[in-house]
Design a protein around this motif. Structure first.
Motif, PDB file in Angstrom:
ATOM      1  N   SER A   1       0.812  -1.206   0.000  1.00  0.00           N
ATOM      2  CA  SER A   1       0.000   0.000   0.000  1.00  0.00           C
ATOM      3  C   SER A   1       0.849   1.261   0.000  1.00  0.00           C
ATOM      4  O   SER A   1       0.577   2.210  -0.754  1.00  0.00           O
ATOM      5  CB  SER A   1      -0.935   0.000   1.212  1.00  0.00           C
ATOM      6  N   VAL A   2       1.897   1.305   0.824  1.00  0.00           N
ATOM      7  CA  VAL A   2       2.736   2.507   0.882  1.00  0.00           C
ATOM      8  C   VAL A   2       3.466   2.720  -0.437  1.00  0.00           C
ATOM      9  O   VAL A   2       3.593   3.853  -0.911  1.00  0.00           O
ATOM     10  CB  VAL A   2       3.728   2.412   2.061  1.00  0.00           C
ATOM     11  N   THR A   3       3.949   1.643  -1.050  1.00  0.00           N
ATOM     12  CA  THR A   3       4.613   1.771  -2.348  1.00  0.00           C
ATOM     13  C   THR A   3       3.654   2.296  -3.408  1.00  0.00           C
ATOM     14  O   THR A   3       3.982   3.231  -4.162  1.00  0.00           O
ATOM     15  CB  THR A   3       5.184   0.414  -2.792  1.00  0.00           C
ATOM     16  N   LEU A   4       2.461   1.712  -3.472  1.00  0.00           N
ATOM     17  CA  LEU A   4       1.474   2.149  -4.466  1.00  0.00           C
ATOM     18  C   LEU A   4       1.029   3.581  -4.208  1.00  0.00           C
ATOM     19  O   LEU A   4       0.915   4.387  -5.148  1.00  0.00           O
ATOM     20  CB  LEU A   4       0.274   1.199  -4.431  1.00  0.00           C
ATOM     21  N   GLU A   5       0.795   3.923  -2.952  1.00  0.00           N
ATOM     22  CA  GLU A   5       0.381   5.285  -2.618  1.00  0.00           C
ATOM     23  C   GLU A   5       1.462   6.309  -2.962  1.00  0.00           C
ATOM     24  O   GLU A   5       1.146   7.409  -3.423  1.00  0.00           O
ATOM     25  CB  GLU A   5       0.058   5.372  -1.123  1.00  0.00           C
ATOM     26  N   THR A   6       2.710   5.946  -2.753  1.00  0.00           N
ATOM     27  CA  THR A   6       3.801   6.875  -3.049  1.00  0.00           C
ATOM     28  C   THR A   6       3.924   7.117  -4.547  1.00  0.00           C
ATOM     29  O   THR A   6       4.077   8.263  -4.995  1.00  0.00           O
ATOM     30  CB  THR A   6       5.132   6.326  -2.496  1.00  0.00           C
ATOM     31  N   VAL A   7       3.849   6.048  -5.334  1.00  0.00           N
ATOM     32  CA  VAL A   7       3.957   6.198  -6.791  1.00  0.00           C
ATOM     33  C   VAL A   7       2.786   7.015  -7.334  1.00  0.00           C
ATOM     34  O   VAL A   7       2.982   7.956  -8.122  1.00  0.00           O
ATOM     35  CB  VAL A   7       4.030   4.812  -7.456  1.00  0.00           C
ATOM     36  N   VAL A   8       1.566   6.658  -6.921  1.00  0.00           N
ATOM     37  CA  VAL A   8       0.391   7.384  -7.409  1.00  0.00           C
ATOM     38  C   VAL A   8       0.396   8.817  -6.893  1.00  0.00           C
ATOM     39  O   VAL A   8       0.089   9.769  -7.630  1.00  0.00           O
ATOM     40  CB  VAL A   8      -0.897   6.655  -6.967  1.00  0.00           C
TER      41      VAL A   8
END
Length: 320
Positions: free
Chosen positions: A107-114
């Motif tokens: 979740s943190v990886t996806l949230e950071t990229v988006v």
């Protein structure tokens, strides 16, 4: 008037005396002195409940009434860590730790990229930017229950229109909300849909503080858009990105609401799910043990996180 004359005739006012003493303190000691009220607040709000939780965890479960049982020392910790309490919980403790960490990383990886992509868009000047900002921020204002129900209706096999096409291409099973792997992916996407707006705001604030003359000079020098992002935007916005990731990591490790609404703690038993499940079954000693272990794991996770990136932050701050 008489008091003022008396003070001006040789009796210094108390506030002047205190101010002079404070000015004579070393700068570092003065800074810590200013933080004393905050330390008291943190102690009252955070540390005391933690100590009380640890004290409760040293007692046995009293399944009748609202109090804990006899003092048993560290036996609750031994039982939880060795799996002897698995029968009364929705999952084993170590399994819950693994699921929670997997969710946090995803979740943190996806949230950071988006969030970074959204911030790059919002940092540009274009017509209708205010409406785009509102559309990006809107999911952040949606309550967790509403957020979970939206995605529940999308992926419930009897009514959700996304289940059949995703099953045909092999992405999900026919009952994704009852499958741990599918549910974990859906919960990660659901969480990122909401909280990527938070990351976008944090990163956008960092971008807004960058000196725009740097971009003008780079354009004159012939730098491409990718070179400007690589050499100017990303290094200068990295501290804001790391701060946003720190806060989101802390929140993701405590995930509960979206799990309970979307698939249930039986399907995806996070660490917080175990704590609440034990509490609801009146196992207060076990619940306190799980809560304290969860706090320790989160603290260790954040400590490692800070130690890993603190040098990067200092290096960026020094170069800036």
């Amino acid at each position: 008037m008489a008091t003022e004359n008396k003070q001006s005739s040789g009796f210094p006012r108390p506030d002047y005396v205190i101010a002079n003493k404070l000015e004579g303190l070393p700068e570092e000691l003065y800074a810590y002195l200013l933080l004393v009220p905050a330390f008291f607040m943190v102690g009252a709000v955070a540390l005391w409940p933690l100590v009380d939780t640890f004290t409760m965890s040293l007692h046995a479960d009293a399944l009748t009434g609202v109090s804990v049982g006899d003092f048993i020392g560290m036996q609750n910790y031994v039982d939880v860590l060795t799996g002897q309490r698995n029968a009364v919980l929705p999952g084993s403790f170590w399994y819950a730790v693994g699921l929670t960490v997997a969710f946090t990383i995803g979740s943190v990886t996806l949230e950071t990229v988006v969030g970074l992509a959204q911030a790059l868009v919002l940092d540009q000047e274009f017509r209708g930017r205010a409406w785009v900002r509102m559309a990006i921020i809107l999911p952040w204002a949606v309550p967790v229950v509403v957020q979970g129900m939206m995605f529940y209706l999308l992926f419930e096999p009897s009514i959700g229109f996304l289940v059949a096409p995703l099953q045909e291409i092999g992405l999900f099973s026919s009952t994704p909300l009852s499958n741990t792997q599918d549910s974990l992916i859906l919960i990660t996407i659901t969480d990122a849909w909401k909280t990527s707006a938070f990351m976008a705001l944090i990163i956008l604030a960092g971008m807004q503080s960058i000196d725009r003359s740097l971009y003008d000079v780079s354009k004159v020098a012939g730098a491409t858009a990718w070179q400007r992002f690589k050499l100017i935007t990303f290094p200068l916005v990295l501290p804001a990105v790391l701060v946003g990731m720190l806060f989101r990591t802390l929140g993701a490790l405590k995930v509960y609401g979206v799990i309970e609404v979307l698939s249930g703690c039986r399907t995806v038993p996070s660490m917080t799910c175990l704590v609440i499940s034990a509490f609801r079954s009146n196992r207060y000693g076990t619940s306190a043990t799980l809560a304290f272990l969860t706090a320790l794991i989160i603290s260790a996770f954040i400590l490692v996180y800070l130690l890993k990136f603190v040098d990067s932050l200092r290096g960026i701050g020094g170069s800036a």
